[in-house]
Design a protein around this motif. Structure first.
Motif, PDB file in Angstrom:
ATOM      1  N   GLN A 188      68.071  47.965  40.101  1.00 56.71           N
ATOM      2  CA  GLN A 188      67.328  47.633  41.317  1.00 56.71           C
ATOM      3  C   GLN A 188      68.048  46.587  42.158  1.00 56.71           C
ATOM      4  O   GLN A 188      67.996  46.613  43.386  1.00 56.71           O
ATOM      5  CB  GLN A 188      65.929  47.146  40.939  1.00 56.71           C
ATOM      6  CG  GLN A 188      65.102  48.234  40.250  1.00 56.71           C
ATOM      7  CD  GLN A 188      63.756  47.715  39.815  1.00 56.71           C
ATOM      8  OE1 GLN A 188      62.817  47.656  40.608  1.00 56.71           O
ATOM      9  NE2 GLN A 188      63.648  47.338  38.549  1.00 56.71           N
ATOM     10  N   ALA A 189      68.731  45.646  41.485  1.00 56.68           N
ATOM     11  CA  ALA A 189      69.444  44.599  42.227  1.00 56.68           C
ATOM     12  C   ALA A 189      70.565  45.161  43.079  1.00 56.68           C
ATOM     13  O   ALA A 189      70.969  44.537  44.063  1.00 56.68           O
ATOM     14  CB  ALA A 189      69.994  43.565  41.259  1.00 56.68           C
ATOM     15  N   MET A 190      71.075  46.335  42.712  1.00 55.45           N
ATOM     16  CA  MET A 190      72.215  46.903  43.428  1.00 55.45           C
ATOM     17  C   MET A 190      71.822  47.966  44.451  1.00 55.45           C
ATOM     18  O   MET A 190      72.696  48.622  45.012  1.00 55.45           O
ATOM     19  CB  MET A 190      73.218  47.464  42.421  1.00 55.45           C
ATOM     20  CG  MET A 190      73.902  46.377  41.605  1.00 55.45           C
ATOM     21  SD  MET A 190      75.265  46.954  40.565  1.00 55.45           S
ATOM     22  CE  MET A 190      74.379  47.853  39.305  1.00 55.45           C
ATOM     23  N   ILE A 191      70.539  48.123  44.726  1.00 50.97           N
ATOM     24  CA  ILE A 191      70.116  49.075  45.757  1.00 50.97           C
ATOM     25  C   ILE A 191      70.540  48.529  47.128  1.00 50.97           C
ATOM     26  O   ILE A 191      70.115  47.438  47.522  1.00 50.97           O
ATOM     27  CB  ILE A 191      68.588  49.290  45.712  1.00 50.97           C
ATOM     28  CG1 ILE A 191      68.179  49.957  44.387  1.00 50.97           C
ATOM     29  CG2 ILE A 191      68.133  50.150  46.896  1.00 50.97           C
ATOM     30  CD1 ILE A 191      66.683  50.066  44.198  1.00 50.97           C
ATOM     31  N   PRO A 192      71.361  49.267  47.882  1.00 51.55           N
ATOM     32  CA  PRO A 192      71.875  48.741  49.160  1.00 51.55           C
ATOM     33  C   PRO A 192      70.906  48.958  50.313  1.00 51.55           C
ATOM     34  O   PRO A 192      71.208  49.650  51.283  1.00 51.55           O
ATOM     35  CB  PRO A 192      73.170  49.545  49.341  1.00 51.55           C
ATOM     36  CG  PRO A 192      72.879  50.859  48.696  1.00 51.55           C
ATOM     37  CD  PRO A 192      71.972  50.562  47.525  1.00 51.55           C
ATOM     38  N   GLU A 193      69.741  48.328  50.220  1.00 53.39           N
ATOM     39  CA  GLU A 193      68.708  48.484  51.243  1.00 53.39           C
ATOM     40  C   GLU A 193      68.163  47.113  51.639  1.00 53.39           C
ATOM     41  O   GLU A 193      68.177  46.166  50.843  1.00 53.39           O
ATOM     42  CB  GLU A 193      67.555  49.355  50.727  1.00 53.39           C
ATOM     43  CG  GLU A 193      67.940  50.782  50.424  1.00 53.39           C
ATOM     44  CD  GLU A 193      66.805  51.547  49.762  1.00 53.39           C
ATOM     45  OE1 GLU A 193      67.045  52.694  49.346  1.00 53.39           O
ATOM     46  OE2 GLU A 193      65.679  50.998  49.643  1.00 53.39           O
ATOM     47  N   ASP A 194      67.627  47.044  52.846  1.00 56.18           N
ATOM     48  CA  ASP A 194      67.086  45.774  53.334  1.00 56.18           C
ATOM     49  C   ASP A 194      65.961  45.238  52.457  1.00 56.18           C
ATOM     50  O   ASP A 194      65.750  44.027  52.391  1.00 56.18           O
ATOM     51  CB  ASP A 194      66.569  45.949  54.766  1.00 56.18           C
ATOM     52  CG  ASP A 194      67.705  46.086  55.772  1.00 56.18           C
ATOM     53  OD1 ASP A 194      68.858  45.779  55.399  1.00 56.18           O
ATOM     54  OD2 ASP A 194      67.442  46.500  56.913  1.00 56.18           O
ATOM     55  N   GLY A 195      65.235  46.115  51.808  1.00 54.98           N
ATOM     56  CA  GLY A 195      64.111  45.672  50.994  1.00 54.98           C
ATOM     57  C   GLY A 195      64.480  45.124  49.635  1.00 54.98           C
ATOM     58  O   GLY A 195      63.599  44.697  48.873  1.00 54.98           O
ATOM     59  N   THR A 196      65.757  45.103  49.308  1.00 57.10           N
ATOM     60  CA  THR A 196      66.167  44.675  47.964  1.00 57.10           C
ATOM     61  C   THR A 196      65.877  43.203  47.714  1.00 57.10           C
ATOM     62  O   THR A 196      65.515  42.811  46.600  1.00 57.10           O
ATOM     63  CB  THR A 196      67.649  44.995  47.733  1.00 57.10           C
ATOM     64  OG1 THR A 196      67.815  46.414  47.747  1.00 57.10           O
ATOM     65  CG2 THR A 196      68.132  44.462  46.396  1.00 57.10           C
TER      66      THR A 196
END
Length: 870
Positions: free
Chosen positions: A748-756
């Motif tokens: 989850q920490a590596m999800i490249p999205e603004d909501g991370t």
């Protein structure tokens, strides 16, 4: 009060200790809050030291309870003692005995250095300077002593009591509920190799017979109930012991060898003599909880720590500037072991990817330093990729230059001449000079000069003369040229041009020792493409005048598997930089899959793996824009996924395990899983909707953690309800498995999205997350900082702030982990100006924190300083 930059310690200032400690007798009375240590030190003046010098013993947060000298209290006023040290102004100028009694609180030791208590288990971590947190001592690696340790504890709380060396005695303490064990290590060692463990532990064990015919009891000790998960680690120990005998002639030298897994540990593992202490992440494994990568890491790290028994323990380092002497050499040894256990070509590619991802950026930034530094402020901050991975590359180059036979002879001589000593890099190289007759003074510059050399190559073919001239040029600093072994060959339109003749190339290697050289190949029947740095024969950046067509020829026909993989990487880099069509690349990869998919699936999986965003950034010479890199990489993966779709579909179907197939972590089975999961990844890149369906299907059907985590990782990149449902189900399934939840945090920490960022804030409140556990912090915050460039380096600076706040919070409890996190800012100068300025301000804010630890203050100061040459 503001923290000042820590003072530097210089290699040039080294001098031997004024005193030596021949024998150490320890009595350790374990208690959760009031552990009492009685140390009886047999001291004498060092003939090589300063005559009449005061005795200065190191300390760190110690409380002195009692002190006597030769059985009597010291004269009033003759001793100065405090939490950070003890000094006797006029010690006897003869052998004498000093008895020191200290008291410490292991439960309160959140730094996890010295003696501490982790999940009810007492354990130690003394490298680099943790022993001074146990008792006052000459805590330096060139003071070697023979240790006898008596450990006492409440029997119910700590039924297992372990120390260095061999067990001597054990029993009950009359009239109490306590018991004791005595351990003796006959081999002199520095204090950093001291170890002690006490607690409730289960074990798996076996017997290993050495090449000398001695039986050794080998045990792996873990949290009770997890013994089955230690079986692979035990097997790795036995294979390591056998391999070190066969490859280096190094037998084990004690009656027992123990490996203990603990849940709170700053490092991966520690090679204490006869008692290796491990982060449980690198011991515990089962198909349900560990991936193929976990099994490979366990094998490698078990081997690494065991191999230290000779390269680090029997022969240790004179001072911490020589750290590469034990770590770089031992990394080379564990890499060779893993290569023999698995696919040498695939493993070599993995080694180079790690080097380029970690060490090359280090060499290019403000934290750069020579493999053997000339100065440091905090030694814990020099356990770096430069010391470890680049240090290993230097040893590999030495073997390439000398050949296998002379290299083995040099290793044998090095061990023979330095057994029981604290050695230097000069001692190491002298052994190879002696057996080979070669002058290695120029080669030694690899240890002294920071940075990554640039090797440029250009060629010219003369058809009439059937001649090919290859010009090589090295660009580095203003110093003398380095010695660079360049493994090479020529590749024609249909394959290797083995008939080409060049007397200067011996055994496929040309040794470049000048700034520039041109070498001539005769009998070359057609225009060739040079295959350069085969096997990555030197840790340099290569710039060759090769076209995309040239790289595709190497991908199709080179006999060197590393350069075939490198050719695919080079084409991918070019496409992402130029935004060109991927048609020819896709066709080449398709042919490779047809040829290699069944024969060598692990290699095929690596060829499919597009360079990571970090790898792309490392190759850029312009300012780095993480968002632009992410967009270019996403587009290339999308195009390849669509172009290769029929082949990817076929692979995903064909490589599925048949029902009932038992899991095996062996290289062949792991390679098949790797290729299947690489196919899934590219399918999802080209068609997210189909990819999500397939990932969910694989997640539901998976019988092992490798396939399950790969499917979860694919789903994590596709926003929507299926992703959130899969993440929630995974967390529920593994709620009682901290090491598995670390994988969940990291995904989850590596999800490249603004909501991370908001997701991470929620995860910090998760019951399984704890700032006191280094594994949890590395999984969540470390994965974000080092593995999610678009969000860490967000345009609004919020990613930098998240990591900086974590560093500030950790610094008061565990400065080592905090400092490692702060190194994520090491490449800030290469970012686009607006983002780089934000990172700089964050570093300044960290540096200005009052009472900052030496660890973090050092990293902050060096990160802000101009690129240095420590």
């Amino acid at each position: 009060m503001r923290t000042e930059t820590p003072p530097l310690i210089h290699l040039a200032d080294y001098r031997p200790s004024d005193h030596l400690i021949d024998r150490v007798d320890l009595d350790v009375q374990l208690d959760p809050h009031r552990t009492r240590i009685t140390a009886v030190l047999s001291l004498r003046p060092n003939p090589a030291g300063a005559a009449g010098a005061p005795l200065r013993l190191d300390g760190d947060d110690l409380r002195l309870v009692a002190l006597d000298l030769d059985g009597a209290p010291p004269a009033p006023g003759s001793v100065t003692a405090g939490p950070q040290g003890l000094e006797i102004a006029e010690p006897p100028q003869r052998p004498f005995t000093l008895t020191v009694v200290t008291e410490i609180d292991p439960t309160a030791n959140t730094k996890l250095m010295g003696l501490y208590r982790s999940s009810g288990v007492y354990c130690t971590q003394c490298e680099a300077d943790g022993f001074r947190r146990i008792t006052y001592f000459l805590d330096r690696p060139d003071v070697l002593s023979v240790y006898t340790t008596r450990i006492e504890a409440e029997r119910d709380a700590a039924p297992v009591l372990l120390g260095n060396g061999n067990p001597v005695e054990s029993g009950s303490v009359p009239g109490t509920d306590r018991h004791y064990a005595v351990w003796h290590d006959p081999h002199p060692k520095p204090a950093y190799l001291f170890a002690l463990v006490g607690g409730r532990l289960g074990s798996v064990e076996t017997t290993f017979r050495t090449m000398e015919g001695r039986d050794v009891r080998v045990a792996v000790l873990v949290e009770p109930g997890k013994e089955e998960r230690a079986a692979y680690a035990l097997d790795a120990v036995i294979r390591s012991m056998r391999w070190d005998e066969e490859a280096f002639g190094r037998p084990y030298d004690l009656d027992v060898f123990n490996v203990v897994a603990v849940s709170d540990f700053n490092m991966g593992a520690m090679e204490n003599k006869g008692l290796n202490i491990f982060n449980d992440k690198y011991v515990l494994a089962s198909p349900e909880t560990a991936t193929d990568a976990d099994y490979a890491a366990i094998e490698a790290i078990i081997a690494h720590e065991y191999f230290h028994n000779w390269s680090g323990n029997r022969v240790t380092c004179r001072d911490w500037f020589q750290l590469c002497l034990k770590e770089g050499l031992t990394v080379f040894r564990d890499q060779e072991f893993s290569s023999d256990m698995r696919s040498r070509a695939v493993h070599r590619i993995g080694e180079v990817r790690a080097l380029r991802a970690r060490q090359f950026p280090e060499d290019a930034g403000p934290l750069r330093h020579p493999v053997r530094p000339t100065a440091y402020a905090e030694i814990n901050n020099f356990y770096t990729a430069t010391v470890y991975e680049k240090g290993a590359e230097i040893v590999r180059m030495l073997k390439t230059l000398l050949g296998s036979e002379a290299f083995r002879a040099g290793m044998d001589r090095y061990y023979a001449e330095n057994d029981g000593r604290a050695a230097t890099v000069e001692d190491f190289l002298a052994a190879f000079e002696a057996v080979s007759g070669r002058d290695l003074a120029a080669f030694a510059q690899w240890y002294a000069r920071p940075g990554t050399p640039l090797l440029t190559a250009s060629g010219r073919y003369d058809a009439a003369a059937r001649r090919y001239d290859l010009t090589l040029k090295q660009s580095f600093d203003d110093g003398e040229p380095l010695v660079i072994p360049v493994a090479l060959g020529l590749v024609g339109a249909g394959g290797a041009l083995d008939g080409a003749v060049c007397p200067e190339v011996r055994d496929g290697v040309y040794v470049l020792g000048a700034r520039e050289a041109t070498i001539r190949f005769a009998e070359v029947p057609e225009p060739p493409v040079p295959s350069l740095l085969r096997g990555f024969s030197a840790p340099v950046r290569l710039q060759a005048d090769l076209s995309e067509a040239d790289h595709l020829r190497l991908l199709a026909h080179d006999t060197d598997p590393f350069n075939r993989w490198q050719a695919a990487q080079s084409v991918a880099h070019g496409l992402m930089r130029g935004g060109g069509l991927a048609t020819a690349f896709a066709e080449a990869l398709g042919l490779l899959l047809d040829r290699e998919g069944a024969r060598d699936p692990a290699f095929a999986a690596l060829a499919l793996a597009i360079p990571s965003e970090g790898e792309v950034a490392n190759e850029m010479r312009a300012e780095v824009d993480p968002d632009a890199i992410h967009a270019a990489r996403t587009a290339l993966r999308r195009d390849l996924g669509r172009a290769l779709r029929p082949r990817l579909d076929a692979l995903w179907d064909a490589l599925a395990d048949a029902p009932g197939t038992p899991y095996s972590p062996d290289a062949a089975a792991a390679g098949r899983r790797a290729l299947r999961n690489a196919a899934l990844d590219l399918v999802a890149a080209g068609d997210p909707e189909t990819g999500a369906v397939r990932a969910a299907s694989q997640l539901a059907a998976a019988t092992n953690m490798t396939d399950r985590l790969a499917a979860l990782g694919t789903l994590a990149l596709i926003p929507g309800e299926p992703r959130e449902a899969a993440l929630a189900a995974f967390a529920e399934r593994y709620a009682s498995e901290p090491l598995v939840l670390d994988k969940w945090f990291a995904v989850q920490a590596m999800i490249p999205e603004d909501g991370t960022l908001a997701r991470i804030e929620r995860l910090k409140a998760h019951p399984a997350f704890a700032m006191t556990n280094p594994n949890r912090v590395r999984a969540l915050i470390g994965s974000f900082a080092f593995g999610n460039p678009t969000q860490f380096a967000r345009a609004d600076g919020a990613g930098f702030t998240l990591v900086a706040d974590t560093v500030a919070a950790l610094d008061t409890t565990n400065p080592q982990v905090a400092a490692k996190l702060l190194t994520a800012f090491g490449s800030w100068r290469r970012l686009k100006k607006s983002r780089g300025c934000q990172a700089e301000e964050i570093l300044k804010r960290i540096k200005a924190i009052p009472s900052l630890s030496r660890d973090v203050a050092d990293i902050a100061a060096r990160s802000l300083a101009p690129v240095n040459h420590l």
